[in-house]
Design an enzyme around this catalytic site. Structure first.
Site, PDB file in Angstrom:
ATOM      1  N   TYR A   1       0.838  -1.196   0.000  1.00  0.00           N
ATOM      2  CA  TYR A   1       0.000   0.000   0.000  1.00  0.00           C
ATOM      3  C   TYR A   1       0.881   1.257   0.000  1.00  0.00           C
ATOM      4  O   TYR A   1       0.674   2.182  -0.806  1.00  0.00           O
ATOM      5  CB  TYR A   1      -0.904  -0.011   1.224  1.00  0.00           C
ATOM      6  CG  TYR A   1      -1.739   1.238   1.412  1.00  0.00           C
ATOM      7  CD1 TYR A   1      -2.780   1.524   0.544  1.00  0.00           C
ATOM      8  CD2 TYR A   1      -1.499   2.106   2.471  1.00  0.00           C
ATOM      9  CE1 TYR A   1      -3.562   2.662   0.714  1.00  0.00           C
ATOM     10  CE2 TYR A   1      -2.264   3.246   2.649  1.00  0.00           C
ATOM     11  CZ  TYR A   1      -3.293   3.524   1.772  1.00  0.00           C
ATOM     12  OH  TYR A   1      -4.055   4.644   1.936  1.00  0.00           O
TER      13      TYR A   1
ATOM     14  N   PRO B   1     -50.178  23.410  40.557  1.00  0.00           N
ATOM     15  CA  PRO B   1     -50.796  24.700  40.911  1.00  0.00           C
ATOM     16  C   PRO B   1     -50.823  24.935  42.413  1.00  0.00           C
ATOM     17  O   PRO B   1     -51.178  24.044  43.199  1.00  0.00           O
ATOM     18  CB  PRO B   1     -52.215  24.577  40.334  1.00  0.00           C
ATOM     19  CG  PRO B   1     -52.049  23.652  39.164  1.00  0.00           C
ATOM     20  CD  PRO B   1     -51.037  22.651  39.605  1.00  0.00           C
TER      21      PRO B   1
ATOM     22  N   VAL C   1     -48.443  25.180  44.524  1.00  0.00           N
ATOM     23  CA  VAL C   1     -47.396  24.516  45.307  1.00  0.00           C
ATOM     24  C   VAL C   1     -46.198  25.447  45.525  1.00  0.00           C
ATOM     25  O   VAL C   1     -45.803  26.204  44.626  1.00  0.00           O
ATOM     26  CB  VAL C   1     -46.945  23.214  44.618  1.00  0.00           C
ATOM     27  CG1 VAL C   1     -45.615  22.724  45.174  1.00  0.00           C
ATOM     28  CG2 VAL C   1     -48.021  22.148  44.782  1.00  0.00           C
TER      29      VAL C   1
END
Length: 398
Positions: A119, A309, A311
């Site tokens: 290669y 709601p 809280v």
């Protein structure tokens, strides 16, 4: 400018063509000096006639074509030298002396040495042909010896990083023969940016001392300066940390430009689609819920709090840690009191006007949902990950 990309369907070619088309179509505006008219894509399924047409019309060539794992070693020379010869001959026939770029490999530096590979020899032969072509025609040539390129490619082929990413993301077995082996890695986006630099005439040039890059403004080679040297063991360690993140919520350290940041991006491209989503642990009671979203090693954690709601939540203070409350939905009131001076402050907050409010150390605080019907949704950022052994949280009503 009309560009020819050979090897257009490979890992590098695919990424480069996509990026060039983003510039062409004005989707990417980071390189205003680059005006791209067309991108010619040549690959294995293309014809010699198409190559001939492209070589006549193009103003620049990226030659990425090549072979790296053929069944017959003789095919290295045919794929990495033979095609270079065909390409350059077509350019000569067309009388086209545009700039040509060659994607070579660091393995070409081993040519003539005991460790050389078929290669590497084929890549070196292609380099020599390019340099001869440049000398003969006067065309500008840009030869890059790339190290290991890190991008999305098929696993169990020629990239250990891709193999590890795929295996760990998909819970597949894998082996690390020697965790101390160090790789030099070039991230695909850095490679693409290097090609943009080349198009703008701002490429980095170098010579080679063995396999080492020696920067030189007059060097015959080109290189992309941003690479990362990392061991196989470290790569696997990071990937396993990424895989565990949905359970630990821990976001790994990923500084800008870091290998960790690039590897995490690559790892995610190998996730099977069923892992795109993962559950989070919601702590639910009659008041609403609290869910930790992300932990970090340096900057604490991010969570989301939902209040029913009416809280009130909080009613505590911290001696050192601090928080940011950011209401993104609903209508609420944040109250804070300095535990030493008694000074108080209130902030009315709403998802209609998103603001961030500091919960300062030494100030006890709460958050009240003022709505009778709507949940209050608050993103909460804290400068440290909650540690039940050292909570630094003390109850005291505002």
């Amino acid at each position: 400018m009309k560009l020819l990309v050979t090897g257009a369907k490979g890992m590098v070619g695919t990424a480069l063509c996509r990026a060039l088309k983003n510039l062409r179509d004005d989707k990417d505006r980071t390189r205003p000096n680059l005006k791209i008219e067309e991108v010619f894509e040549y690959d294995l399924n293309s014809t010699p006639e198409e190559l001939r047409v492209y070589c006549k019309a193009c103003d620049f060539v990226f030659n990425l074509a090549g072979v790296n794992r053929p069944e017959n070693p003789a095919d290295f020379m045919e794929g990495n030298f033979g095609f270079v010869s065909d390409l350059l001959n077509e350019l000569k026939t067309a009388g086209n002396t545009c700039t040509v770029m060659l994607a070579s490999s660091v393995q070409a530096t081993l040519a003539g040495r005991f460790e050389e590979s078929d290669y590497g020899k084929s890549k070196k032969a292609g380099e020599d042909l390019f340099f001869s072509y440049g000398k003969e025609t006067g065309a500008k040539v840009a030869v890059y010896r790339f190290p290991n390129v890190m991008g999305h490619s098929r696993p169990n082929y020629n990239s250990a990083v891709s193999t590890f990413c795929w295996a760990i993301a998909n819970d597949e077995p894998f082996e690390v023969n020697d965790p101390n082996i160090e790789l030099e890695l070039l991230y695909i986006n850095d490679l693409v940016n290097g090609m943009f630099d080349l198009l703008e005439g701002k490429e980095q040039r170098c010579e080679y001392d063995g396999a080492e890059v020696v920067p030189s403004s007059t060097g015959r080679y080109c290189y992309v300066p941003t690479t990362h040297k990392v061991t196989l063991g470290r790569i696997v360690e990071l990937l396993q940390e990424f895989r565990a993140s949905p359970e630990t919520l821990m976001m790994p350290r990923m500084p800008e430009g870091s290998f960790e940041k690039k590897l995490c991006s690559l790892y995610l491209t190998y996730l099977p689609v069923e892992k795109f989503k993962y559950p989070l642990s919601m702590n639910v009671d009659e008041r609403g819920s609290f869910t930790e979203l992300v932990h970090t090693r340096d900057c604490g954690q991010v969570s989301v709090n939902i209040s029913k709601p009416g809280v009130t939540k909080g009613q505590h203070w911290h001696s050192s840690k601090w928080e940011l409350f950011i209401v993104v939905k609903g209508h609420g009131l944040i109250q804070e009191r300095n535990i030493n001076t008694g000074e108080t402050v209130e902030f009315e907050v709403s998802g209609d006007k998103i603001e961030a409010v500091y919960m300062v150390p030494g100030w006890t605080h709460n958050i009240i949902n003022l709505s009778d019907v709507e949940d209050l949704v608050t993103v909460m950022s804290c400068n440290e990950v909650f540690d039940p052994a050292r909570p630094d949280t003390y109850y005291e009503e505002v």
